[in-house]
Every structure is written in structure tokens, then in C-alpha cells.
Design a protein around this motif. Structure first.
Motif, PDB file in Angstrom:
ATOM      1  N   VAL A 106     -23.050  19.291  56.938  1.00 27.73           N
ATOM      2  CA  VAL A 106     -21.886  19.483  57.815  1.00 27.73           C
ATOM      3  C   VAL A 106     -22.132  20.672  58.736  1.00 27.73           C
ATOM      4  O   VAL A 106     -21.928  20.593  59.957  1.00 27.73           O
ATOM      5  CB  VAL A 106     -20.597  19.700  56.989  1.00 27.73           C
ATOM      6  N   THR A 107     -22.587  21.766  58.146  1.00 30.93           N
ATOM      7  CA  THR A 107     -22.877  22.968  58.938  1.00 30.93           C
ATOM      8  C   THR A 107     -23.945  22.688  59.983  1.00 30.93           C
ATOM      9  O   THR A 107     -23.807  23.082  61.147  1.00 30.93           O
ATOM     10  CB  THR A 107     -23.322  24.115  58.002  1.00 30.93           C
ATOM     11  N   VAL A 108     -25.002  21.980  59.587  1.00 30.81           N
ATOM     12  CA  VAL A 108     -26.097  21.670  60.524  1.00 30.81           C
ATOM     13  C   VAL A 108     -25.600  20.801  61.679  1.00 30.81           C
ATOM     14  O   VAL A 108     -25.891  21.080  62.853  1.00 30.81           O
ATOM     15  CB  VAL A 108     -27.272  20.991  59.782  1.00 30.81           C
ATOM     16  N   VAL A 109     -24.837  19.754  61.370  1.00 27.90           N
ATOM     17  CA  VAL A 109     -24.323  18.855  62.423  1.00 27.90           C
ATOM     18  C   VAL A 109     -23.475  19.632  63.420  1.00 27.90           C
ATOM     19  O   VAL A 109     -23.643  19.502  64.647  1.00 27.90           O
ATOM     20  CB  VAL A 109     -23.518  17.691  61.801  1.00 27.90           C
ATOM     21  N   ILE A 110     -22.564  20.453  62.920  1.00 21.34           N
ATOM     22  CA  ILE A 110     -21.669  21.194  63.813  1.00 21.34           C
ATOM     23  C   ILE A 110     -22.455  22.199  64.655  1.00 21.34           C
ATOM     24  O   ILE A 110     -22.253  22.302  65.875  1.00 21.34           O
ATOM     25  CB  ILE A 110     -20.540  21.894  63.019  1.00 21.34           C
ATOM     26  N   LEU A 111     -23.386  22.935  64.029  1.00 22.34           N
ATOM     27  CA  LEU A 111     -24.136  23.944  64.776  1.00 22.34           C
ATOM     28  C   LEU A 111     -25.078  23.319  65.801  1.00 22.34           C
ATOM     29  O   LEU A 111     -25.228  23.842  66.915  1.00 22.34           O
ATOM     30  CB  LEU A 111     -24.916  24.853  63.818  1.00 22.34           C
ATOM     31  N   VAL A 112     -25.699  22.198  65.446  1.00 21.51           N
ATOM     32  CA  VAL A 112     -26.568  21.507  66.416  1.00 21.51           C
ATOM     33  C   VAL A 112     -25.750  21.070  67.618  1.00 21.51           C
ATOM     34  O   VAL A 112     -26.168  21.223  68.771  1.00 21.51           O
ATOM     35  CB  VAL A 112     -27.284  20.302  65.755  1.00 21.51           C
ATOM     36  N   ARG A 113     -24.557  20.530  67.367  1.00 18.29           N
ATOM     37  CA  ARG A 113     -23.687  20.107  68.475  1.00 18.29           C
ATOM     38  C   ARG A 113     -23.304  21.303  69.343  1.00 18.29           C
ATOM     39  O   ARG A 113     -23.377  21.247  70.572  1.00 18.29           O
ATOM     40  CB  ARG A 113     -22.438  19.427  67.900  1.00 18.29           C
ATOM     41  N   GLU A 114     -22.883  22.415  68.707  1.00 21.52           N
ATOM     42  CA  GLU A 114     -22.416  23.582  69.456  1.00 21.52           C
ATOM     43  C   GLU A 114     -23.526  24.147  70.340  1.00 21.52           C
ATOM     44  O   GLU A 114     -23.314  24.407  71.527  1.00 21.52           O
ATOM     45  CB  GLU A 114     -21.896  24.667  68.498  1.00 21.52           C
ATOM     46  N   PHE A 115     -24.704  24.336  69.766  1.00 25.29           N
ATOM     47  CA  PHE A 115     -25.800  24.905  70.550  1.00 25.29           C
ATOM     48  C   PHE A 115     -26.354  23.878  71.545  1.00 25.29           C
ATOM     49  O   PHE A 115     -26.821  24.243  72.626  1.00 25.29           O
ATOM     50  CB  PHE A 115     -26.892  25.446  69.627  1.00 25.29           C
ATOM     51  N   GLY A 116     -26.254  22.600  71.196  1.00 23.96           N
ATOM     52  CA  GLY A 116     -26.679  21.548  72.114  1.00 23.96           C
ATOM     53  C   GLY A 116     -25.822  21.503  73.368  1.00 23.96           C
ATOM     54  O   GLY A 116     -26.335  21.399  74.491  1.00 23.96           O
ATOM     55  N   VAL A 117     -24.516  21.620  73.194  1.00 24.10           N
ATOM     56  CA  VAL A 117     -23.600  21.615  74.346  1.00 24.10           C
ATOM     57  C   VAL A 117     -23.830  22.850  75.214  1.00 24.10           C
ATOM     58  O   VAL A 117     -23.816  22.772  76.443  1.00 24.10           O
ATOM     59  CB  VAL A 117     -22.127  21.520  73.885  1.00 24.10           C
ATOM     60  N   THR A 118     -24.070  23.992  74.566  1.00 24.74           N
ATOM     61  CA  THR A 118     -24.362  25.211  75.329  1.00 24.74           C
ATOM     62  C   THR A 118     -25.631  25.025  76.164  1.00 24.74           C
ATOM     63  O   THR A 118     -25.675  25.388  77.344  1.00 24.74           O
ATOM     64  CB  THR A 118     -24.534  26.415  74.377  1.00 24.74           C
ATOM     65  N   ALA A 119     -26.661  24.425  75.556  1.00 26.52           N
ATOM     66  CA  ALA A 119     -27.915  24.169  76.290  1.00 26.52           C
ATOM     67  C   ALA A 119     -27.673  23.213  77.452  1.00 26.52           C
ATOM     68  O   ALA A 119     -28.216  23.412  78.552  1.00 26.52           O
ATOM     69  CB  ALA A 119     -28.957  23.592  75.332  1.00 26.52           C
ATOM     70  N   LEU A 120     -26.845  22.184  77.227  1.00 25.97           N
ATOM     71  CA  LEU A 120     -26.527  21.241  78.304  1.00 25.97           C
ATOM     72  C   LEU A 120     -25.837  21.939  79.464  1.00 25.97           C
ATOM     73  O   LEU A 120     -26.131  21.655  80.632  1.00 25.97           O
ATOM     74  CB  LEU A 120     -25.610  20.132  77.778  1.00 25.97           C
ATOM     75  N   ARG A 121     -24.931  22.850  79.146  1.00 27.30           N
ATOM     76  CA  ARG A 121     -24.209  23.570  80.210  1.00 27.30           C
ATOM     77  C   ARG A 121     -25.176  24.380  81.061  1.00 27.30           C
ATOM     78  O   ARG A 121     -25.036  24.450  82.287  1.00 27.30           O
ATOM     79  CB  ARG A 121     -23.128  24.455  79.593  1.00 27.30           C
ATOM     80  N   PHE A 122     -26.149  25.028  80.418  1.00 29.16           N
ATOM     81  CA  PHE A 122     -27.147  25.792  81.174  1.00 29.16           C
ATOM     82  C   PHE A 122     -28.063  24.861  81.962  1.00 29.16           C
ATOM     83  O   PHE A 122     -28.509  25.195  83.052  1.00 29.16           O
ATOM     84  CB  PHE A 122     -27.953  26.698  80.240  1.00 29.16           C
ATOM     85  N   TRP A 123     -28.337  23.671  81.409  1.00 26.76           N
ATOM     86  CA  TRP A 123     -29.218  22.705  82.048  1.00 26.76           C
ATOM     87  C   TRP A 123     -28.649  22.211  83.379  1.00 26.76           C
ATOM     88  O   TRP A 123     -29.393  21.939  84.324  1.00 26.76           O
ATOM     89  CB  TRP A 123     -29.446  21.537  81.085  1.00 26.76           C
ATOM     90  N   VAL A 124     -27.320  22.110  83.456  1.00 25.30           N
ATOM     91  CA  VAL A 124     -26.692  21.570  84.670  1.00 25.30           C
ATOM     92  C   VAL A 124     -25.969  22.627  85.491  1.00 25.30           C
ATOM     93  O   VAL A 124     -25.316  22.299  86.478  1.00 25.30           O
ATOM     94  CB  VAL A 124     -25.694  20.426  84.317  1.00 25.30           C
ATOM     95  N   ILE A 125     -26.105  23.912  85.102  1.00 26.90           N
ATOM     96  CA  ILE A 125     -25.284  24.954  85.728  1.00 26.90           C
ATOM     97  C   ILE A 125     -25.477  25.040  87.249  1.00 26.90           C
ATOM     98  O   ILE A 125     -24.544  25.353  87.979  1.00 26.90           O
ATOM     99  CB  ILE A 125     -25.533  26.323  85.058  1.00 26.90           C
ATOM    100  N   ARG A 126     -26.679  24.727  87.749  1.00 25.44           N
ATOM    101  CA  ARG A 126     -26.881  24.807  89.208  1.00 25.44           C
ATOM    102  C   ARG A 126     -26.272  23.621  89.937  1.00 25.44           C
ATOM    103  O   ARG A 126     -26.173  23.616  91.158  1.00 25.44           O
ATOM    104  CB  ARG A 126     -28.354  24.958  89.549  1.00 25.44           C
ATOM    105  N   TYR A 127     -25.873  22.588  89.206  1.00 25.44           N
ATOM    106  CA  TYR A 127     -25.254  21.406  89.812  1.00 25.44           C
ATOM    107  C   TYR A 127     -23.732  21.421  89.686  1.00 25.44           C
ATOM    108  O   TYR A 127     -23.044  20.731  90.419  1.00 25.44           O
ATOM    109  CB  TYR A 127     -25.794  20.125  89.149  1.00 25.44           C
ATOM    110  N   GLY A 128     -23.228  22.164  88.728  1.00 22.30           N
ATOM    111  CA  GLY A 128     -21.786  22.222  88.517  1.00 22.30           C
ATOM    112  C   GLY A 128     -21.468  22.692  87.108  1.00 22.30           C
ATOM    113  O   GLY A 128     -22.359  22.941  86.304  1.00 22.30           O
TER     114      GLY A 128
END
Length: 194
Positions: A106-128
Motif C-alpha cells: 500500500v505504501t509503495v503504490v501510494i508513494l510511486v503514484r505521488e512521486f510519479g505525478v510530481t515527475a509528470l508535472r516537471f516533465w510538462v512544466i514548459r508546456y503548461g
């Protein structure tokens, strides 16, 4: 009404919203100390840890509201706020799993999602910017409720409700993670030249 050509108003970094974010970061080691002192068996320390966690989580809702309501949004706040959130929630999940109260998956699933979304936000930050969705807010609320439920020394019958709340939190966490992924891919695709 702002006159054409007028300079944008500078928002000071030292403000009430950022102070609450910093308070949340400072409360993380305090919370950790209380959980460690409780060893998840001493009721008084568990109650103190739970109340500290709930108060710190409450500052997350308060700092965002204050920043938007009074125009105190800063670059520092945009970066520090999600770091403070993940530090608090992630630490709580890790401690619950460490003491055997919560399955590690449970902890792994939640943490992977949280850090994954943060990485996605940085990945698209120059586009929006991928703004927080209503589902994301529901996810946060369910996670806070579930963690608080695990921390509080409920009698066994009432404590048995905790896994059901956490199950709901995990489902919403995964679903919103997929939603953020699709939104990020769409943002990149729409921003790319044809």
C-alpha cells in the motif's frame, strides 16, 4: 484596475501561506518522534502523533486557501507545498508499514503514484501546468483520514474500519494517477508542433 504597462505586484516570499508550509515541514520530525516514542503501542503518544499529523495536514488546506484568497502565491510556495505534503504523508505511511500496521505494498503504490505525478508535472512544466483535480483533493482527504484512523488507538472493532478507508484511498490514488498521466500526455501532444 491596473494601468497598461504597470509592473506586476511582487508577492513577498515571507507571508502567512509560506509560513504554514514551513510549519508543516518542521512538524514532520516532531511527528516522527512521537510515533517512534509510541512504538504504535503507547496510547498517549499515538494520540499525540495523530493530533500532530491532523494539525499538520490541516495547514495544507489552510496555506492553499490563504495563498489564493489573498494573492500570496509564490514560486517558493509552489515548490515547497507539494514537498511538505509528500514529506508528511510519505513519512506517516512508511512508519505505519514499519510498525506492521499497514501492508508495504500500500505504501509503495501510494508513494510511486505521488512521486510519479510530481515527475509528470516537471516533465510538462514548459508546456503548461497540470492543476490539481477534484479527484486529487478527494485522494488527499481519504489518505489523511485513513492515516489518522491507523494512528488513533481505536478499539479493535472501530480500528477495523481503517483498512476500508485506506482501500478507498488506494483506489482513488491509482485512478487519479492514471488521470494525471493521460492529462500530461495530452498536454505534451497538443503542445508539440504538427
Amino acid at each position: 484596475m491596473t494601468e497598461p504597462g504597470a509592473a506586476a505586484v511582487s508577492v513577498p516570499v515571507v507571508n502567512a501561506a509560506n509560513a504554514l508550509t514551513l510549519l508543516r515541514i518542521v512538524l514532520v520530525p516532531v511527528f516522527v518522534g512521537m510515533v517512534l516514542a509510541s512504538e504504535m503501542v503507547h496510547q498517549g503518544w499515538r494520540i499525540a502523533a495523530c493530533l500532530t499529523f491532523m494539525f499538520a495536514s490541516g495547514t495544507d488546506f489552510a496555506d492553499g486557501w490563504i495563498a489564493r484568497r489573498y494573492g500570496l502565491v509564490t514560486a517558493f510556495g509552489k515548490v515547497a507545498d507539494p514537498i511538505a505534503d509528500k514529506a508528511l504523508t510519505g513519512t506517516a505511511l512508511l512508519l505505519l508499514s514499519w510498525y506492521g500496521g499497514l501492508s508495504w505494498w500500500v505504501t509503495v503504490v501510494i508513494l510511486v503514484r505521488e512521486f510519479g505525478v510530481t515527475a509528470l508535472r516537471f516533465w510538462v512544466i514548459r508546456y503548461g501546468v497540470i492543476a490539481a483535480s477534484r479527484g486529487g483533493k478527494v485522494k488527499t482527504t481519504l489518505q489523511i483520514l485513513a492515516i489518522s484512523w491507523y494512528l488513533w488507538p481505536f478499539p479493535p472493532g472501530v480500528a477495523a474500519v481503517g483498512p476500508w478507508i485506506m482501500a478507498a484511498a488506494v483506489v482513488v490514488t491509482v485512478v487519479t494517477g492514471l488521470d494525471y498521466t493521460l492529462r500530461a500526455l495530452r498536454l505534451r501532444r497538443d503542445a508539440s508542433p504538427s
